[in-house]
Design a protein around this motif. Structure first.
Motif, PDB file in Angstrom:
ATOM      1  N   ASN A  99       6.310 -10.782   4.907  1.00  0.00           N
ATOM      2  CA  ASN A  99       6.932  -9.916   5.473  1.00  0.00           C
ATOM      3  C   ASN A  99       8.717 -10.754   4.317  1.00  0.00           C
ATOM      4  O   ASN A  99       9.440 -10.146   4.613  1.00  0.00           O
ATOM      5  CB  ASN A  99       7.102  -8.902   6.268  1.00  0.00           C
TER       6      ASN A  99
ATOM      7  N   GLU B 100       9.592  -8.739  -4.098  1.00  0.00           N
ATOM      8  CA  GLU B 100       8.260  -9.525  -3.824  1.00  0.00           C
ATOM      9  C   GLU B 100       7.660  -9.961  -2.355  1.00  0.00           C
ATOM     10  O   GLU B 100       8.987 -10.683  -1.938  1.00  0.00           O
ATOM     11  CB  GLU B 100       7.399  -9.762  -4.941  1.00  0.00           C
ATOM     12  N   TYR B 101       6.899  -9.875  -1.275  1.00  0.00           N
ATOM     13  CA  TYR B 101       7.590 -10.034  -0.070  1.00  0.00           C
ATOM     14  C   TYR B 101       6.260 -11.824  -0.220  1.00  0.00           C
ATOM     15  O   TYR B 101       5.515 -11.707  -1.551  1.00  0.00           O
ATOM     16  CB  TYR B 101       6.279  -9.263   0.667  1.00  0.00           C
TER      17      TYR B 101
ATOM     18  N   TYR C 177       1.682  -2.931 -11.055  1.00  0.00           N
ATOM     19  CA  TYR C 177       2.669  -3.211 -10.736  1.00  0.00           C
ATOM     20  C   TYR C 177       3.794  -3.461 -11.383  1.00  0.00           C
ATOM     21  O   TYR C 177       4.597  -3.414  -9.784  1.00  0.00           O
ATOM     22  CB  TYR C 177       2.439  -4.905 -11.225  1.00  0.00           C
TER      23      TYR C 177
ATOM     24  N   PRO D 147       4.804   0.220  -7.158  1.00  0.00           N
ATOM     25  CA  PRO D 147       6.010  -0.288  -6.296  1.00  0.00           C
ATOM     26  C   PRO D 147       7.348   0.379  -6.569  1.00  0.00           C
ATOM     27  O   PRO D 147       8.307   0.843  -5.625  1.00  0.00           O
ATOM     28  CB  PRO D 147       6.344  -1.739  -6.159  1.00  0.00           C
TER      29      PRO D 147
ATOM     30  N   ARG E  64       8.739   0.631  -2.400  1.00  0.00           N
ATOM     31  CA  ARG E  64       8.102  -0.778  -1.329  1.00  0.00           C
ATOM     32  C   ARG E  64       8.377  -1.817  -1.608  1.00  0.00           C
ATOM     33  O   ARG E  64       7.891  -2.284  -3.634  1.00  0.00           O
ATOM     34  CB  ARG E  64       7.023  -0.573  -0.989  1.00  0.00           C
TER      35      ARG E  64
ATOM     36  N   VAL F  61       6.732  -5.310  -3.106  1.00  0.00           N
ATOM     37  CA  VAL F  61       4.831  -5.898  -3.543  1.00  0.00           C
ATOM     38  C   VAL F  61       4.255  -6.826  -2.537  1.00  0.00           C
ATOM     39  O   VAL F  61       4.882  -7.248  -2.002  1.00  0.00           O
ATOM     40  CB  VAL F  61       4.883  -6.946  -4.714  1.00  0.00           C
ATOM     41  N   TYR F  62       3.132  -6.516  -1.972  1.00  0.00           N
ATOM     42  CA  TYR F  62       2.928  -7.281  -0.669  1.00  0.00           C
ATOM     43  C   TYR F  62       3.074  -8.556  -0.632  1.00  0.00           C
ATOM     44  O   TYR F  62       3.345  -9.020  -0.159  1.00  0.00           O
ATOM     45  CB  TYR F  62       1.505  -6.848  -0.579  1.00  0.00           C
TER      46      TYR F  62
ATOM     47  N   SER G  95      -0.350 -12.429  -6.329  1.00  0.00           N
ATOM     48  CA  SER G  95      -0.995 -11.785  -8.059  1.00  0.00           C
ATOM     49  C   SER G  95      -0.167 -12.960  -8.506  1.00  0.00           C
ATOM     50  O   SER G  95      -1.385 -12.426  -9.917  1.00  0.00           O
ATOM     51  CB  SER G  95       0.803 -10.938  -7.905  1.00  0.00           C
TER      52      SER G  95
ATOM     53  N   ASN H 108      -3.101  -5.795  -3.214  1.00  0.00           N
ATOM     54  CA  ASN H 108      -1.846  -5.645  -3.859  1.00  0.00           C
ATOM     55  C   ASN H 108      -1.513  -4.698  -3.620  1.00  0.00           C
ATOM     56  O   ASN H 108      -0.084  -3.459  -3.270  1.00  0.00           O
ATOM     57  CB  ASN H 108      -1.594  -6.453  -4.718  1.00  0.00           C
TER      58      ASN H 108
ATOM     59  N   THR I 273       0.788  -3.108  -0.692  1.00  0.00           N
ATOM     60  CA  THR I 273       2.414  -2.319  -0.553  1.00  0.00           C
ATOM     61  C   THR I 273       2.771  -1.427  -0.212  1.00  0.00           C
ATOM     62  O   THR I 273       3.535  -0.855  -0.052  1.00  0.00           O
ATOM     63  CB  THR I 273       2.355  -2.521  -2.552  1.00  0.00           C
TER      64      THR I 273
END
Lengths: 187, 482
Positions: A6, A20-21, B232, B236, B241, B243-244, B249, B298, B302
């Motif tokens: 994270n 973006e993580y 995408y 988010p 939040r 993006v995971y 991606s 993803n 997210t």
């Protein structure tokens, strides 16, 4: 997914504020991807080079299995033909079959429509009993006539044939004996 | 000037002067064509269940209205949704106004004229008879020209961008712009005979293979990659939040665009297509599972940390269900491309169910989520009827479930009954029409499910109409999520 960091990458100023993580690929996802790739190669090699399969061989195997399972069908047809007779019971039973399956093309009074009439002298595919029963059994797929051998039993084909022949006889005056007479089927 | 909901966006002083008018144009067209396309869908569903609905007129029969439905929902609704999202998000992601406003408008009006031309020619029976490519050659030429206008404007805007790093949504948009151009041109190559008639340059099997290379990738690059791009950006943003996974991606983008293009032959299993080409289509479809699920993962991951809002926010609910249906149908598709499964499923209503779980579930729901988020943001107003968004969500979700379950049941039933043999080795259901008649209860269920989906979309349209015409939020006020 225990390896999640994270940790934010810090591109947000270049992606309209979306962060973006820097998380790694989930292990199970990566495992699934590799599995499908390896399976794809394995399947292709096995299908074409080890098992030597093809859709033609698949069809041949299915037909052979059917022949082995139902070996008597051809014999049953031949046996039924030898037992063919135009009787009152056969004509009555045949009328019911005709009404259910045949009227759509040959019309309820047998005068024809999509398929030919049975009330005239002309027989496109042969006018002897053997020809008529064969035409019903094997159909004329090019002209749209269904091969009823896979649908009706040999006995039912005899019955519907008897019905057609009796109606033909009534309409044209040609005798049943002449239709059923043994000898070379007409061309 | 646009008012953002997010605190992380650049301050108004540094914000470029974005072309929001073109976004609003495409937005409006989206809602109008969406309702029209879905209405025609319900009509043809009714025609299959109840023959008198064909009205006995050549122009209104199923055969002519079905391509009208597919073209309307894919190219009119789907196309306008994607253009709405692209014109909105790419300006912000690249921090620049579109390169040329005139090209944007030629794109908009050109695309709408093409849709009108389709809506006139298809009921008249003017068609090339290629699925999803029915439109006659003059319209195909117009599509090509309009697409070139869009592509020039798109890539010029990318070229003049004020950022170095290109966000993942932009990659997906690029794959859409390039691949659709290639697909459309190659599949539409014909020799014109008259104004309305033409002959394809491909014959027989080649024609079939080119057609399904096109048909499959129309799903891939018209209804999948651009919508992943939208996901995408808007997911988010709506969830607020991060993006995971950036790495996921990248990997799933390249894997998806590389693998998708080879999978078309799975539409021609057990045909005259050579066995090796059938195998290729099948194994590439299987290899697509993970790259497709990468997008779903993803999206879903997210939302970690925002699940409490998913329960209450209809926008996030639409998006979660969309991404879930995407994962479901991208698993179902590869399964259906396996030879043995395809032998049962092909030519049955199962295929229709599969398409609609993707189209209604993924494309429709992600679009609705995006549109509800966008209407409040680009018009700077709260929704007129917030509770209607929730009702729309439930109507659509339950409608999809009824639709797809009915089609699965119908497809399995007819597939099994077609092949069933009796004890003597004869067909157990020799009369094809008997099986067709048994489908009727399922066809009626589809009318019900589809109607629920349509009613939801109409409620959305009314809600948007009232929202846009309603009072704007006070200056500086944050527009709350519904």
């Amino acid at each position: 997914m225990s390896k999640e960091t994270n940790r934010v990458l810090g591109h947000a100023d270049e992606s309209d504020g979306i962060e973006e993580y820097d998380n790694p690929l989930p292990d199970w996802w990566l495992g699934l991807f590799w599995f499908t790739i390896i399976w794809a190669f394995g399947y292709g090699i096995h299908y074409h080079f080890i098992a030597n399969r093809s859709q033609e061989s698949e069809l041949a195997a299915e037909m052979a299995a059917a022949d082995a399972r139902w070996p008597t069908q051809a014999e049953a047809m031949a046996a039924a033909l030898s037992e063919f007779a135009v009787t009152a019971e056969a004509v009555t039973a045949g009328e019911a079959i005709f009404t259910q399956y045949c009227v759509a093309c040959h019309s309820a009074d047998l005068s024809g429509g999509i398929g030919p009439s049975f009330l005239d002298e002309e027989w496109v595919h042969g006018g002897q009993a053997a020809d008529i029963l064969r035409t019903i059994t094997e159909g004329v797929p090019d002209k749209g006539m269904v091969p009823w051998g896979g649908i009706l039993s040999p006995e039912q084909i005899n019955q519907v044939g008897a019905y057609v022949m009796s109606k033909h006889s009534e309409a044209t005056g040609r005798s049943i004996e002449d239709i059923v007479a043994a000898g070379a089927p007409s061309a | 000037m646009e008012q953002s909901t997010s605190g992380t966006v650049a301050t108004p002083a540094s914000r470029p002067d974005y072309d929001m008018d073109i976004v609003k144009k495409f937005f409006t067209a989206t809602v109008v064509w969406g309702i029209v396309g879905m209405l025609v869908g319900v009509v043809i569903a009714l025609q299959l269940a109840w023959r008198p609905a064909n009205l006995g007129l050549p122009w209104t029969t199923f055969g002519r209205l079905r391509p009208l439905h597919t073209n309307a929902v894919v190219f009119a609704f789907g196309g306008n949704v994607v253009f709405t999202g692209i014109y909105h998000s790419m300006q912000r992601l690249l921090k620049t106004r579109m390169w040329n406003d005139t090209l944007s408008r030629i794109h908009f009006w050109g695309w709408q004229l093409i849709i009108v031309a389709a809506a006139v020619t298809l009921p008249l029976g003017l068609t090339q008879s290629k699925e999803y490519a029915e439109l006659i050659w003059p319209i195909d030429v117009a599509i090509t020209l309009v697409w070139v206008v869009f592509a020039v404007n798109f890539f010029a805007t990318v070229a003049i961008r004020k950022v170095e790093h290109m966000y993942v949504a932009i990659w997906f948009y690029m794959s859409f712009v390039i691949t659709i151009a290639v697909l459309h041109i190659v599949n539409s190559l014909v020799i014109p005979a008259t104004l309305f008639r033409s002959y394809p340059i491909y014959a027989g099997l080649t024609d079939a293979l080119v057609q399904w290379w096109y048909g499959h990738n129309a799903v891939g690059f018209f209804l999948t990659t651009p919508f992943l791009g939208l996901m995408y950006y808007y997911l988010p943003r709506a969830a607020d939040r991060p993006v995971y996974s950036y790495r996921l991606s990248i990997i799933h983008f390249w894997a998806l665009v590389f693998l998708y293009i080879w999978a078309g032959p799975h539409h021609l299993l057990y045909s005259a297509l050579p066995d090796w080409a059938q195998t290729l289509g099948m194994v590439f479809s299987i290899m697509l599972i993970a790259p497709s699920w990468g997008g779903m993962l993803n999206g879903l991951l997210t939302l970690k940390g925002a699940w409490d809002r998913v329960r209450t926010d209809p926008i996030l609910k639409f998006m979660v269900v969309a991404v879930s249906f995407y994962g479901m149908s991208t698993f179902e598709g590869p399964m259906m491309s396996i030879r043995a499964v395809n032998g049962l499923a092909h030519y049955t209503n199962w295929v229709i169910g599969h398409v609609h779980s993707g189209a209604l579930g993924w494309v429709g729901m992600i679009s609705f989520g995006m549109l509800y988020w966008m209407v409040q943001n680009i018009w700077n107003r709260p929704l007129a009827y917030p509770s209607w968004a929730s009702h729309h969500f439930w109507l659509a979700t339950i409608g999809i479930v009824i639709y797809t379950v009915a089609m699965w049941a119908a497809g399995l039933m007819e597939g099994l009954q077609w092949r069933a043999l009796d004890d003597a080795g004869r067909l157990a259901n020799p009369i094809f029409l008997d099986i067709t008649h048994r489908l009727n209860p399922f066809l009626w269920l589809r009318v019900v499910g589809g109607s629920m989906y349509l009613v939801g979309a109409v409620m959305m349209g009314i809600n948007f109409w009232k929202t846009i015409r309603g009072p704007s939020a006070p200056a500086g006020a944050r527009v709350e999520g519904v």
